[in-house]
Design a protein around this motif. Structure first.
Motif, mmCIF file in Angstrom:
data_model
loop_
_atom_site.group_PDB
_atom_site.id
_atom_site.type_symbol
_atom_site.label_atom_id
_atom_site.label_comp_id
_atom_site.label_asym_id
_atom_site.label_seq_id
_atom_site.Cartn_x
_atom_site.Cartn_y
_atom_site.Cartn_z
ATOM 1 N N THR A 67 60.985 30.906 15.325
ATOM 2 C CA THR A 67 62.372 30.448 15.269
ATOM 3 C C THR A 67 62.676 29.955 13.857
ATOM 4 O O THR A 67 61.906 29.198 13.277
ATOM 5 C CB THR A 67 62.627 29.303 16.262
ATOM 6 O OG1 THR A 67 62.341 29.764 17.591
ATOM 7 C CG2 THR A 67 64.069 28.832 16.194
ATOM 8 N N GLY A 69 65.564 27.998 11.569
ATOM 9 C CA GLY A 69 66.783 27.203 11.563
ATOM 10 C C GLY A 69 67.700 27.639 10.440
ATOM 11 O O GLY A 69 67.269 27.780 9.290
ATOM 12 N N LEU A 99 68.108 29.669 15.103
ATOM 13 C CA LEU A 99 68.671 28.416 15.604
ATOM 14 C C LEU A 99 69.784 28.009 14.654
ATOM 15 O O LEU A 99 69.548 27.780 13.467
ATOM 16 C CB LEU A 99 67.615 27.323 15.662
ATOM 17 C CG LEU A 99 68.151 25.914 15.980
ATOM 18 C CD1 LEU A 99 68.592 25.836 17.440
ATOM 19 C CD2 LEU A 99 67.119 24.841 15.660
ATOM 20 N N THR A 118 62.861 21.573 17.675
ATOM 21 C CA THR A 118 62.782 22.983 18.025
ATOM 22 C C THR A 118 61.556 23.645 17.406
ATOM 23 O O THR A 118 61.271 24.808 17.667
ATOM 24 C CB THR A 118 64.054 23.712 17.554
ATOM 25 O OG1 THR A 118 65.201 22.935 17.931
ATOM 26 C CG2 THR A 118 64.199 25.078 18.196
ATOM 27 N N VAL A 120 60.934 24.688 14.320
ATOM 28 C CA VAL A 120 61.258 25.879 13.552
ATOM 29 C C VAL A 120 60.118 26.211 12.591
ATOM 30 O O VAL A 120 59.418 25.333 12.093
ATOM 31 C CB VAL A 120 62.573 25.703 12.771
ATOM 32 C CG1 VAL A 120 63.753 25.565 13.722
ATOM 33 C CG2 VAL A 120 62.499 24.519 11.821
#
Length: 338
Positions: A67, A69, A99, A118, A120
């Motif tokens: 992921t 960001g 994200l 999250t 990232v």
């Protein structure tokens, strides 16, 4: 299990563990320069504060989330939508999820908390409105980062348009058309890209030995509403400017509407110039003269730089500046003699 308390941040974890926020970031990102004892203290604090709901903090230490960001600016500005379309497509092609985080989410600390929670793997910062001196919470995440906005000097990979040259191009165009009483609707001048655009604009004035009237410079925040107010005020002056330079296209659209509302013809009575060249600038209803920054090339380049950083995490930071160009359409014209 009871829900995680609201508002728990990396600072809370650091205080509970009796360590620095940087140490907490290093633990969560699997940094090797953390002792086993220190790592256990941080993980214990994370568990106690329930910092990661429904996930084991220990299992996240060495895992990747695939992921990235992406920190965006004002989401009503299609410049960011165009960047995001390309960035997210390129990341997806490389196997990463995106994200989306807004810079309006309460400052760098809140942004950092969202990105951290999250987990990232990396960050692309596209916004221009986060001052570099406030970026330490995001820097402390300890993940690869590419910035297209804030100036981190040599610390972080960066890819930006040549904003100073863009400002010079804007001034050169209007001065070549014979305009001397020129208004400027600026963004916040503490933002690096905005400051550079304005500096380049002033440099071209100085090179022509022309003075920019300070009373014709109106500050805004790169949003439509503030730009409309600023442009309306300039165009309502008894001796109004014959041209306006707006620091992005969204603000130029606001200026066009302000002129329409006042019954002022564009470009017959006032020339209006933007910056960005978003797709809507070429639409028949606008046909906006603007300074083009290479939005797609910037988005592609930022993703490539981030992927390269994953492959070479310890290499020197890379800084790329891409050229701008003037795109002349229908909202500017030569000042009539007389």
């Amino acid at each position: 299990m009871s829900p995680r308390p609201h508002g728990v941040t990396s600072i809370d974890v650091a205080k509970a563990a009796g360590v620095s926020q940087t140490t907490v970031s290093r633990v969560l990102n699997g940094h090797p320069a953390v002792s086993d004892k220190m790592r256990e203290r941080v993980l214990t604090a994370i568990d106690g504060l329930r910092y990661r709901p429904n996930l084991s903090a220990r299992s996240l230490v060495t895992s990747r989330t695939n992921t990235i960001g992406v920190v965006l600016g004002e989401l009503t500005n299609s410049y960011y939508a165009e960047l995001l379309n390309t960035i997210s497509a390129e990341l997806a092609a490389a196997g990463y999820r995106t994200l989306i985080v807004s810079d309006r989410a309460g400052g760098a600390e809140n942004l950092a908390s969202t990105l951290w929670e999250t987990s990232v793997d990396g960050v692309i910062v596209t916004t221009t409105l986060l001052p570099s001196e406030e970026m330490s919470p995001i820097l402390s995440l300890g993940v690869p980062m590419v910035t297209m906005g804030p100036d981190f000097e040599a610390r972080v990979d960066s890819l930006t348009p040549d904003n100073s040259e863009g400002g010079r191009l804007a001034a050169r165009h209007l001065l070549d058309l014979g305009h001397r009483r020129i208004g400027v609707v600026t963004g916040p001048l503490d933002a690096g890209s905005v400051r550079d655009r304005h500096r380049g604009f002033l440099e071209e004035f100085a090179a022509r030995d022309v003075r920019l009237d300070d009373d014709l410079v109106q500050g805004a925040d790169l949003t439509y509403e503030r730009a409309y107010t600023a442009a309306h005020a300039l165009l309502s002056l008894p001796d109004r400017p014959t041209a306006l330079f707006c620091h992005n296209d969204l603000m130029a659209f606001a200026a066009l509407n302000a002129a329409t509302g006042l019954g002022i013809e564009v470009p017959g009575e006032v020339s209006i110039l933007g910056f960005d060249d978003v797709r809507a600038s070429a639409w028949e209803s606008f046909r906006l003269t603007t300074v083009r920054q290479p939005i797609r090339d910037m988005a592609l380049g930022a993703v490539r730089m981030l992927l390269d950083r994953f492959a070479d995490p310890d290499g020197d930071a890379v800084h790329v500046v891409l050229p701008c160009e003037l795109v002349e359409r229908a909202t500017t014209r030569a000042l009539a003699a007389g």
